[in-house]
Design a protein around this motif. Structure first.
Motif, PDB file in Angstrom:
ATOM      1  N   ILE A  89      39.622  28.531  39.215  1.00  0.00           N
ATOM      2  CA  ILE A  89      40.183  29.675  39.932  1.00  0.00           C
ATOM      3  C   ILE A  89      41.304  30.296  39.100  1.00  0.00           C
ATOM      4  O   ILE A  89      42.125  29.576  38.521  1.00  0.00           O
ATOM      5  N   PRO A  90      41.381  31.613  39.031  1.00  0.00           N
ATOM      6  CA  PRO A  90      42.507  32.254  38.331  1.00  0.00           C
ATOM      7  C   PRO A  90      43.838  31.859  38.968  1.00  0.00           C
ATOM      8  O   PRO A  90      43.877  31.361  40.099  1.00  0.00           O
ATOM      9  N   ARG A  91      44.919  32.090  38.262  1.00  0.00           N
ATOM     10  CA  ARG A  91      46.235  31.710  38.761  1.00  0.00           C
ATOM     11  C   ARG A  91      47.283  32.729  38.339  1.00  0.00           C
ATOM     12  O   ARG A  91      47.051  33.536  37.443  1.00  0.00           O
ATOM     13  N   LEU A  92      48.409  32.679  39.007  1.00  0.00           N
ATOM     14  CA  LEU A  92      49.548  33.528  38.663  1.00  0.00           C
ATOM     15  C   LEU A  92      50.698  32.661  38.187  1.00  0.00           C
ATOM     16  O   LEU A  92      50.924  31.566  38.704  1.00  0.00           O
ATOM     17  N   ARG A  93      51.451  33.170  37.208  1.00  0.00           N
ATOM     18  CA  ARG A  93      52.690  32.507  36.815  1.00  0.00           C
ATOM     19  C   ARG A  93      53.706  32.650  37.947  1.00  0.00           C
ATOM     20  O   ARG A  93      53.654  33.598  38.729  1.00  0.00           O
ATOM     21  N   ALA A 150      44.505  33.358  32.530  1.00  0.00           N
ATOM     22  CA  ALA A 150      43.371  32.495  32.212  1.00  0.00           C
ATOM     23  C   ALA A 150      43.778  31.031  32.317  1.00  0.00           C
ATOM     24  O   ALA A 150      44.893  30.653  31.973  1.00  0.00           O
ATOM     25  N   ASN A 151      42.857  30.195  32.810  1.00  0.00           N
ATOM     26  CA  ASN A 151      43.146  28.769  32.919  1.00  0.00           C
ATOM     27  C   ASN A 151      43.282  28.169  31.522  1.00  0.00           C
ATOM     28  O   ASN A 151      42.400  28.346  30.680  1.00  0.00           O
ATOM     29  N   PRO A 152      44.383  27.443  31.252  1.00  0.00           N
ATOM     30  CA  PRO A 152      44.619  26.932  29.890  1.00  0.00           C
ATOM     31  C   PRO A 152      43.620  25.879  29.430  1.00  0.00           C
ATOM     32  O   PRO A 152      43.535  25.583  28.241  1.00  0.00           O
ATOM     33  N   GLY A 195      40.518  26.199  29.459  1.00  0.00           N
ATOM     34  CA  GLY A 195      39.383  26.869  28.842  1.00  0.00           C
ATOM     35  C   GLY A 195      38.091  26.756  29.624  1.00  0.00           C
ATOM     36  O   GLY A 195      37.028  27.108  29.120  1.00  0.00           O
ATOM     37  N   GLY A 196      38.163  26.270  30.853  1.00  0.00           N
ATOM     38  CA  GLY A 196      36.961  26.175  31.676  1.00  0.00           C
ATOM     39  C   GLY A 196      36.453  27.544  32.073  1.00  0.00           C
ATOM     40  O   GLY A 196      37.136  28.563  31.906  1.00  0.00           O
ATOM     41  N   SER A 197      35.260  27.582  32.616  1.00  0.00           N
ATOM     42  CA  SER A 197      34.655  28.853  33.000  1.00  0.00           C
ATOM     43  C   SER A 197      35.392  29.481  34.175  1.00  0.00           C
ATOM     44  O   SER A 197      35.780  28.793  35.120  1.00  0.00           O
ATOM     45  N   ALA A 198      35.600  30.778  34.100  1.00  0.00           N
ATOM     46  CA  ALA A 198      36.297  31.512  35.147  1.00  0.00           C
ATOM     47  C   ALA A 198      35.284  32.316  35.962  1.00  0.00           C
ATOM     48  O   ALA A 198      34.210  32.667  35.462  1.00  0.00           O
ATOM     49  N   PRO A 199      35.606  32.626  37.217  1.00  0.00           N
ATOM     50  CA  PRO A 199      34.700  33.444  38.013  1.00  0.00           C
ATOM     51  C   PRO A 199      34.688  34.886  37.527  1.00  0.00           C
ATOM     52  O   PRO A 199      35.654  35.353  36.920  1.00  0.00           O
ATOM     53  N   THR A 200      33.631  35.574  37.789  1.00  0.00           N
ATOM     54  CA  THR A 200      33.582  36.999  37.494  1.00  0.00           C
ATOM     55  C   THR A 200      34.258  37.764  38.626  1.00  0.00           C
ATOM     56  O   THR A 200      34.517  37.221  39.710  1.00  0.00           O
TER      57      THR A 200
END
Length: 256
Positions: free
Chosen positions: A3-7, A40-42, A44-49
């Motif tokens: 899942i994407p994330r926010l700082r 982006a997840n650090p 390097g896993g697959s992210a959702p579109t």
């Protein structure tokens, strides 16, 4: 899928922007942004579109449709349905679930109207003050982000929650899940929840008071009993014995 994330700084900035927009009469649905996928997840896993994130939102919002948040039952059921939907539709992995930035992203960009519906904040002197712990979380060791809470409660207690009548409230969930000494022991929390439903309605103060006092008693026992090494059957027997002792003690006092 990660899942994407926010700082943290980014989340606080967006939170403040949302509060300011609401103060000016904005609609929380205008805050929805399924196009910007955050950091982006650090790993390097697959992210959702973007389409997948949009589908997450559409499916979960559709499940929440029709719930009346003006009633206590509606608010309690909202959390139950939301938690189950997150588990079934998004299905966060452990690494994502443990990262506050993931829940900030979901709260502030994908489901801001859902969070606002349950935790709209208060208007004072023309400004809307949103509860930052419910929108973002990060209050000490307590999981307060509404989406994370709903998901975690479902993961731990889903089938038990569904049998409760009335449904568990915030006080009962607080008693069951906010004591760090036992909250990570899933079998123990589940057995205590069963006892609360079985004995709580007949105790002074009802279920919520019984849940608070009984979980406090169980926590005291962790000092002399290492619960993590017990089997599921042993934990069940331990909880039942403690509950029976509490009920017998109160019955004797009532007779006396």
């Amino acid at each position: 899928m990660l899942i994407p994330r926010l700082r943290s700084s980014e989340a606080m900035k967006e939170f403040s922007t949302h509060a300011r927009a609401l103060s000016e009469g904005g609609d929380p649905s205008d805050f929805v942004d399924t196009d910007d996928l955050g950091v982006a997840n650090p790993t390097g896993g697959s992210a959702p579109t973007r389409q997948q994130v949009k589908q997450w939102r559409e499916e979960i919002v559709s499940r929440l449709a029709g719930l009346d948040l003006s009633t206590l039952d509606g608010r309690q059921r909202h959390g139950l349905v939301l938690g189950r939907a997150i588990a079934e539709v998004i299905n966060p992995c452990r690494a994502d679930a443990a990262h506050d930035g993931v829940w900030s992203y979901l709260s502030l960009r994908v489901f801001p109207d859902v969070v606002h519906g349950r935790w709209p904040g208060e208007r004072s002197q023309g400004s809307v003050k949103l509860p930052v712990d419910r929108w973002i979380g990060g209050s000490g060791n307590r999981d307060r982000n509404y989406l994370k809470l709903a998901w975690r409660r479902w993961i731990l207690l889903g089938d038990i929650m569904q049998t409760a009548s009335p449904l568990f409230g915030e006080d009962e969930f607080g008693a069951l899940l906010e004591r760090s000494a036992v909250a990570r022991n899933k079998p123990l929390v589940r057995e205590v929840a069963k006892v609360v439903l079985e004995y709580g309605p007949d105790q002074p103060g009802g279920r919520s008071e019984f849940a608070r006092k009984f979980m406090k008693l169980v926590c005291m026992k962790t000092g002399s009993l290492y619960l993590d090494i017990l089997s599921g059957d042993e934990i069940r027997d331990f909880v039942q014995q403690e509950a029976a002792g509490v009920v017998r003690s109160k019955a004797r006092r009532a007779v006396g």
